[in-house]
Design an enzyme around this catalytic site. Structure first.
Site, PDB file in Angstrom:
ATOM      1  N   VAL A 114       1.031  -0.898  -0.130  1.00 18.08           N
ATOM      2  CA  VAL A 114       0.104   0.232  -0.123  1.00 18.08           C
ATOM      3  C   VAL A 114       0.933   0.893  -0.252  1.00 18.08           C
ATOM      4  CG1 VAL A 114      -2.176   1.461   1.348  1.00 18.08           C
ATOM      5  CG2 VAL A 114      -1.970  -0.724   1.418  1.00 18.08           C
ATOM      6  N   GLU A 115       2.207   1.416   0.686  1.00 18.06           N
ATOM      7  CA  GLU A 115       2.890   1.658   1.084  1.00 18.06           C
ATOM      8  C   GLU A 115       4.079   2.689  -0.048  1.00 18.06           C
ATOM      9  OE1 GLU A 115       2.844   4.289   3.097  1.00 18.06           O
ATOM     10  OE2 GLU A 115       2.149   3.452   4.743  1.00 18.06           O
ATOM     11  N   SER A 116       4.746   2.031  -1.187  1.00 15.32           N
ATOM     12  CA  SER A 116       5.800   2.299  -1.925  1.00 15.32           C
ATOM     13  C   SER A 116       5.290   0.934  -2.940  1.00 15.32           C
ATOM     14  CB  SER A 116       6.525   2.371  -1.191  1.00 15.32           C
ATOM     15  OG  SER A 116       6.733   0.431   0.019  1.00 15.32           O
TER      16      SER A 116
END
Length: 533
Positions: free
Chosen positions: A139-141
């Site tokens: 989700v982040e990166s």
């Protein structure tokens, strides 16, 4: 020889910006007073803030054999430990279904995670953390430790600088722990543990705070409590990104838990370590390290993305992450290397007018390194004396370090005339944009930060403008942004005449209505040519 894809050069993929800073960092911070190969592929373009992936995928040799048969799949281990309750609501379903429709994206991210997934899984188990958190870097990166956002978050876990330092991530000219996978994973676990405790064991609130800040979540809870409303995540008034952030993770967890149900397959990854840290003892040229290990510089850097420059930091960390299949060869080669051969050295004769900072910049190193190398107690140097300078063994463009790639990308973003603006006391993006006749949003984009980020005194901003004279202050035009205090008897016409600007511009700069009278003491923003008044 099995290889995996990993980010290497200028491609933009997908992710969502993390705002996981403590409350004190959440400033509307663009005012200083004292001090592509692809387009964005956002998960849902209207719902998430994309991160930038400055490097394309590079193949990393993880084993000496081709087409390794996966017997013990790590996804089975992960699936058996997923524990979150997944609500059946529209937001979770929407994100789950998006992932389910994008098998190629899932494959790409899973392949990118392959060197690190076993390590992160082990660490989460060791710290008794929910296994759903192994999906948070997706989700982040998109599992890219090189990723950074316009909000200045960096790394696989998308830490801001202040948050990273708060949780033990070293950041200096040589090295950024936010991109070091092992170090940033430890910091993320510490941060998430803290947030979990802060919000009384509620993981959804902890995740929301990881994204938008603990203060913001706490205030939303207090606001609901005052109104007698529930204070769980689903009932809080939070930024749109955060309202999507948690469902995104839950939707992905639902899909990973039952991939067959949703018609997807999970790229098989062996449930075993394929990389390990090797102690190197002291500073080492990265090109030489790559040669000793039988890797290319690009492959070595893909496993060690925390290094900013051409060598490991002089003061550590003194370790490299290498494929297990390469470690024996590397250790043997390193042990036979003389200490003086770890770096190249140049004997430099000090010239009149030289300073340590000038010399350091010339040789792509730091003042502290030169001082330490030459046993200098201060910055005083004498023309005619000699300094011993550590230098890269190869041309710097062979290293393709993170900073080189990022700065190269930023320098190519604009068109027209390139201008460097040095931030002065009192500068803000609005004023700078007015001076160069560009938008503050574009300035932020060209320089890789968010429009609300704090400008730093002395910071150099790259600005692209079609107006040479306005941009450089040359010729007969020197533009400055000023504040004018309205006096008794002033009118828009009188002020416009005095400063040789248009009434319409004054109205636009200050959002004024011509039919309303100015008030004495009122402050107006003006963009004026100071050579004409």
């Amino acid at each position: 020889m099995k290889k995996i894809l990993f980010p290497l050069s200028l491609t933009v993929l997908v992710g969502c910006q993390n705002l996981n800073q403590p409350e004190q960092e959440q400033q509307s911070a663009n005012i200083v007073t004292a001090s592509n190969n692809d387009v964005f592929e956002a998960l849902h373009a209207d719902e998430s803030v994309a991160v930038i992936h400055p490097r394309e995928d590079v193949e990393i040799p993880l084993t000496e054999q081709d087409d390794i048969q996966v017997v013990d799949n790590i996804w089975v281990r992960i699936q058996s430990q997923l524990e979150f309750d997944i609500p059946d609501n529209s937001k979770v379903r929407a994100h789950r279904d998006w992932y389910a429709k994008h098998q190629r994206y899932l494959d790409r991210v899973a392949k990118r995670s392959e060197p690190f997934l076993f390590h992160i899984t082990e660490e989460l188990e060791k710290h008794n953390m929910p296994m759903e958190l192994v999906l948070l870097p997706v989700v982040e990166s998109a599992y890219d430790p090189f990723a950074y956002s316009h909000g200045s978050a960096s790394g696989m876990w998308q830490f801001l600088s202040g948050t990273g330092k708060q949780f033990g991530l070293k950041q200096d000219w040589w090295y950024d722990g936010r991109r070091d996978v092992a170090a940033s994973t430890q910091a993320a676990i510490k941060f998430l543990k803290y947030l979990h405790k802060r919000f009384d064991g509620d993981w959804l609130l902890a995740l929301a705070a990881y994204n938008s800040g603990e203060g913001r979540v706490a205030r939303a809870m207090k606001a609901n409590a005052r109104k007698g409303r529930p204070t769980d995540f689903w009932n809080l008034k939070l930024p749109k990104e955060t309202r999507d952030y948690v469902p995104k993770l839950l939707g992905l967890a639902a899909l990973v838990k039952e991939p067959e149900k949703y018609g997807v397959t999970l790229y098989a990854i062996n449930n075993e370590p394929v990389i390990s840290h090797v102690d190197i003892g002291s500073q080492l040229d990265l090109s030489l390290a790559a040669k000793l290990s039988g890797l290319t510089v690009d492959e070595l850097h893909a496993l060690n993305p925390g290094f900013n420059r051409w060598a490991t930091p002089p003061n550590g960390p003194h370790q490299l992450l290498l494929p297990n299949s390469k470690i024996e060869q590397f250790k043997k080669s390193l042990s036979s290397l003389d200490e003086k051969d770890r770096l190249s050295w140049q004997r430099y004769k000090i010239k009149s007018g030289d300073s340590l900072s000038v010399i350091a910049k010339r040789f792509n190193t730091t003042v502290s390194v030169i001082r330490e190398t030459n046993d200098l107690n201060n910055n005083v140097i004498v023309a005619g004396n000699y300094l011993l300078i550590p230098t890269a063994t190869q041309s710097l463009d062979r290293y393709a370090t993170y900073e080189q790639v990022r700065q190269s990308k930023l320098s190519k973003k604009g068109t027209g005339n390139k201008v460097i603006h040095v931030v002065k006391n009192g500068d803000n993006l609005w004023d700078i944009g007015r001076t160069y006749k560009v938008s503050g949003k574009d300035i932020a984009k060209w320089n890789g930060f968010a429009p609300k980020d704090m400008l730093r005194l002395g910071q150099k901003l790259t600005i692209w403008t079609a107006n040479d004279s306005a941009a450089s202050g040359s010729g007969n035009t020197v533009m400055r942004n000023i504040q004018y205090k309205v006096k008794s008897g002033d009118s828009l016409a009188r002020i416009a005449s005095k400063f040789k600007v248009k009434i319409a511009d004054i109205e636009k700069w200050n959002n004024l209505n011509r039919s309303k009278y100015l008030q004495p003491g009122q402050i107006l923003k003006l963009s004026v040519n100071i050579t004409s008044i």
